[in-house]
Enzyme design. Structure first.
Site: not given
Length: 297
Positions: A79, A92-93
């Protein structure tokens, strides 16, 4: 439950690979000193030969993270926002400012579900006042605009969250992540977007666990360690068929082993598929050949 799930989704740290996936000091020095890609891959293959890794890149190379300096486990991705490799990374929120992966995917699903129910509850309780506003039966006060705003906000969030929740329910049923939907994992026999699917029931248990009484609670009950996953793909033995007699249907028991050697409970049951083949030319009419393939966990 909504606040609890939301908090667990935010504050649960993303799960990262264990130290066994890191290169040794000697291998790391050789890898950094080497400039030829083929020699670097040879170093990675030597380091990964005893690791439970069964997926590669599209070019059949070992999945290695130069940033974290480790060999990526299956379904693990780096990430860029969190600057870390996340086990079974989904995405990835930005709404929770966290990576959604193996450690908090169940919490994320529950957060969506309880958000959906909360919006539905708000919209349902305000609906009667919205109808009165629409028919001019509501007193002419500033509160009527608040009612109008609340109803539309709840309805719009309900529609948007419903689409997202439905999509992730479909992903759970297929045992895929968002990343795997757009880029299928590559196994030794090629890319397969359904390589980790074990059937809808087992896929659901892999995320929510075996105890159904804990499914609706935001506590961690997912199966496995995040580094290894059972897979439906098998390698067939060289000899597949053995003809017993000319008049009896030919049968063959093929012993296969899964690509993953994980002792996950999801693969504890044996499965059988029975296929009926075409009639043989030299066999009497009505006699058919059967093939029985048994999968052993």
């Amino acid at each position: 439950m909504f606040v609890w799930s939301y908090g667990k989704t935010i504050f649960t740290s993303p799960a990262t690979p264990s130290n066994e996936f890191c290169l040794t000091k000697l291998d790391k020095e050789q890898y950094e000193r080497e400039t030829r890609p083929e020699i670097q891959q040879e170093i990675l293959r030597r380091a990964a030969k005893d690791l439970p890794i069964y997926t590669t890149t599209a070019s059949r190379a070992i999945r290695y993270c130069d940033r974290c300096q480790l060999i990526k486990p299956d379904r693990c991705h780096h990430c860029s926002a969190c600057d870390v490799c996340v086990l079974k990374m989904d995405h990835h929120c930005p709404w929770v400012n966290n990576c959604v992966g193996f450690s908090n995917y169940k919490f994320f699903l529950l957060f969506l579900m309880y958000s959906l129910l909360y919006c539905l509850f708000v919209a349902a309780t305000v609906l009667q006042y919205f109808i009165k506003f629409w028919t001019n039966e509501l007193p002419d006060t500033h509160a009527k605009f608040h009612v109008l705003f609340l109803f539309f906000v709840a309805a719009m969030f309900f529609i948007s969250i419903l689409s997202l929740f439905s999509y992730h329910c479909w992903l759970v049923g297929k045992n895929r992540s968002t990343i795997e939907t757009f880029r299928a994992p590559t196994f030794r026999n090629g890319p397969d977007k359904n390589g980790f699917s074990l059937g809808c029931s087992k896929n659901l248990r892999e995320v929510f666990g075996d105890e159904k009484k804990y499914w609706l609670l935001p506590i961690f009950t997912s199966l496995g360690d995040g580094c290894t996953f059972p897979t439906r793909l098998v390698i067939m033995d060289p000899e597949q068929l053995a003809v017993s007699s000319q008049n009896e249907p030919a049968k063959s028991s093929v012993t296969t082993r899964p690509l993953s050697e994980s002792q996950n409970r999801l693969l504890s049951g044996d499965c059988q598929w029975v296929e009926t083949g075409p009639e043989e030319e030299n066999v009497k009419s009505g006699a058919k050949k059967h093939i029985i393939v048994s999968l052993e966990s």
